[in-house]
Design an enzyme around this catalytic site. Structure first.
Site, mmCIF file in Angstrom:
data_model
loop_
_atom_site.group_PDB
_atom_site.id
_atom_site.type_symbol
_atom_site.label_atom_id
_atom_site.label_comp_id
_atom_site.label_asym_id
_atom_site.label_seq_id
_atom_site.Cartn_x
_atom_site.Cartn_y
_atom_site.Cartn_z
ATOM 1 N N ASP A 126 0.341 2.053 8.226
ATOM 2 C CA ASP A 126 0.127 0.625 7.988
ATOM 3 C C ASP A 126 1.262 -0.118 8.684
ATOM 4 O OD1 ASP A 126 -0.207 -1.947 7.154
ATOM 5 O OD2 ASP A 126 -0.537 -1.475 5.042
ATOM 6 N N LYS B 235 -0.557 -9.748 11.058
ATOM 7 C CA LYS B 235 0.655 -10.569 11.195
ATOM 8 C C LYS B 235 0.952 -10.960 12.649
ATOM 9 C CE LYS B 235 2.735 -9.025 6.839
ATOM 10 N NZ LYS B 235 3.118 -10.147 6.022
ATOM 11 N N PHE C 193 3.154 -1.495 -0.053
ATOM 12 C CA PHE C 193 2.310 -2.695 -0.205
ATOM 13 C C PHE C 193 1.225 -2.651 0.861
ATOM 14 C CE2 PHE C 193 1.087 -7.132 0.586
ATOM 15 C CZ PHE C 193 0.721 -7.510 -0.692
HETATM 16 C C1 LIG Z 1 2.308 -3.316 5.101
HETATM 17 C C2 LIG Z 1 1.341 -4.398 4.738
HETATM 18 N N1 LIG Z 1 0.040 -4.109 4.627
HETATM 19 C C3 LIG Z 1 -0.868 -5.048 4.308
HETATM 20 C C4 LIG Z 1 -0.500 -6.358 4.071
HETATM 21 C C5 LIG Z 1 -1.536 -7.368 3.707
HETATM 22 O O1 LIG Z 1 -1.698 -8.296 4.738
HETATM 23 P P1 LIG Z 1 -2.398 -9.704 4.461
HETATM 24 O O2 LIG Z 1 -1.479 -10.463 3.570
HETATM 25 O O3 LIG Z 1 -2.558 -10.310 5.824
HETATM 26 O O4 LIG Z 1 -3.713 -9.404 3.804
HETATM 27 C C6 LIG Z 1 0.855 -6.723 4.181
HETATM 28 C C7 LIG Z 1 1.276 -8.107 3.928
HETATM 29 O O5 LIG Z 1 2.416 -8.429 3.725
HETATM 30 C C8 LIG Z 1 1.804 -5.717 4.518
HETATM 31 O O6 LIG Z 1 3.113 -5.999 4.623
#
Ligand SMILES: Cc1ncc(COP(=O)(O)O)c(C=O)c1O
Length: 294
Positions: free
Chosen positions: A238, A267, A137
């Site tokens: 990520d 986050k 994700f």
């Molecule tokens: C691994 C990862 N990347 C990107 C995102 C996207 O972040 P945002 O919801 O702040 O756009 C998330 C959100 O849960 C995530 O867990």
């Protein structure tokens, strides 16, 4: 106020596309507890999906925000910069794994950090393609969505996706996919779908979050590093969900023997306030020309 009454109003006023896990409306929160509008007290195991790793309203976070509100809220760093941006960049550059010079940019959300990491990787390598993993994700913006390895609910009905994004299976023992299976699939991808010389980066969550909390095995991460080095691709970790001690070390990549070239964070970087970052090798981060990032 009743949870059910607000829920009725929510159904009338908010798009159902914003899915919800509970119908408990928060009234206040402190450390690891939340009280709902009916006065019930809950232990919050979700932490806003890994956003408040230090607890709700950590006194140091609240104090810093209050102090900032008394000074200024926004000048636009590209117009009138401020020292705190530089200070936080210096701290991240010093904290992230990898014994090389690093630079950082700040943006607002996890998806935006991912978007920028891909922009930077493309610019630095002069290559267009990106490889991500099934079950991964990476956000809900167009590139984030394209990289995300789950059709339902993230992609269905939202096509067309940006081109040159490819997916390989993530090694998950529970699903019967070994590290060797994943690496063989990558090899097939390079034979059947995309010339590795056209690939800018491989993006990977060190622990898949949304995909089901699957750790990338150590030998898998080491193999990805090797493939990237062999073909001149960048390795992007990520760490939006895994960062800031969620896995017991400051970054999940601290559990591995190899370092990524670029890391995305969001986050718990700001404990509940909208801030995200991309940190990477200084020369890679400097590839885009002034104005290309912001
Ligand atoms: C691994 C990862 N990347 C990107 C995102 C996207 O972040 P945002 O919801 O702040 O756009 C998330 C959100 O849960 C995530 O867990």
């Amino acid at each position: 106020m009743k949870n059910s009454a607000i829920s009725e109003r929510k159904n009338q006023s908010i798009s159902r596309g914003v899915g919800m896990t509970t119908q408990i409306y928060a009234d206040r929160a402190e450390n690891s507890e939340i009280w709902d509008v009916e006065g019930r007290r809950y232990i919050d195991f979700s932490s806003g999906i890994a956003v408040v790793n230090t607890g709700h309203r950590h006194p140091k976070v609240i104090e810093a925000v209050k102090a900032q509100l008394d000074r200024f809220t926004h000048t636009c760093h590209q117009v009138v910069p401020y020292e705190s941006y530089v200070r936080l960049a210096e701290r991240l550059n010093g904290m992230l794994p990898g014994k090389f010079d690093k630079k950082t940019i700040f943006v607002t959300t996890g998806a935006e950090a991912v978007e920028n990491a891909i922009k930077i990787a493309r610019n630095a390598t002069g290559r267009p393609a990106v490889i991500a993993f099934a079950g991964g994700f990476h956000g809900r913006t167009f590139m984030g969505m394209a990289l995300t390895g789950k059709v339902v609910p993230y992609k269905v009905g939202f096509g067309a996706m940006p081109a040159d994004v490819f997916h390989a299976p993530f090694p998950v023992a529970l699903h019967g996919i070994t590290v060797a299976d994943s690496l063989a699939a990558l090899d097939r991808l390079f034979k059947a779908d995309v010339d590795p010389a056209r690939v800018a980066a491989i993006i990977v969550e060190p622990v898949q979050g949304e995909g089901g909390f699957y750790e990338a095995p150590r030998d898998f991460m080491t193999a990805l590093r090797k493939i990237c080095d062999q073909h001149g691709m960048l390795l992007i970790a990520d760490e939006v969900q895994t960062g800031f001690a969620r896995t017991g070390k400051m970054f999940a990549m601290d559990h591995h023997e190899v370092a990524p070239d670029v890391t995305t964070m969001a986050k718990s970087l700001a404990g509940g306030f909208p801030l995200s970052a991309v940190t990477g090798r200084a020369e890679i981060m400097d590839a885009p020309s002034p104005g290309g990032l912001g």
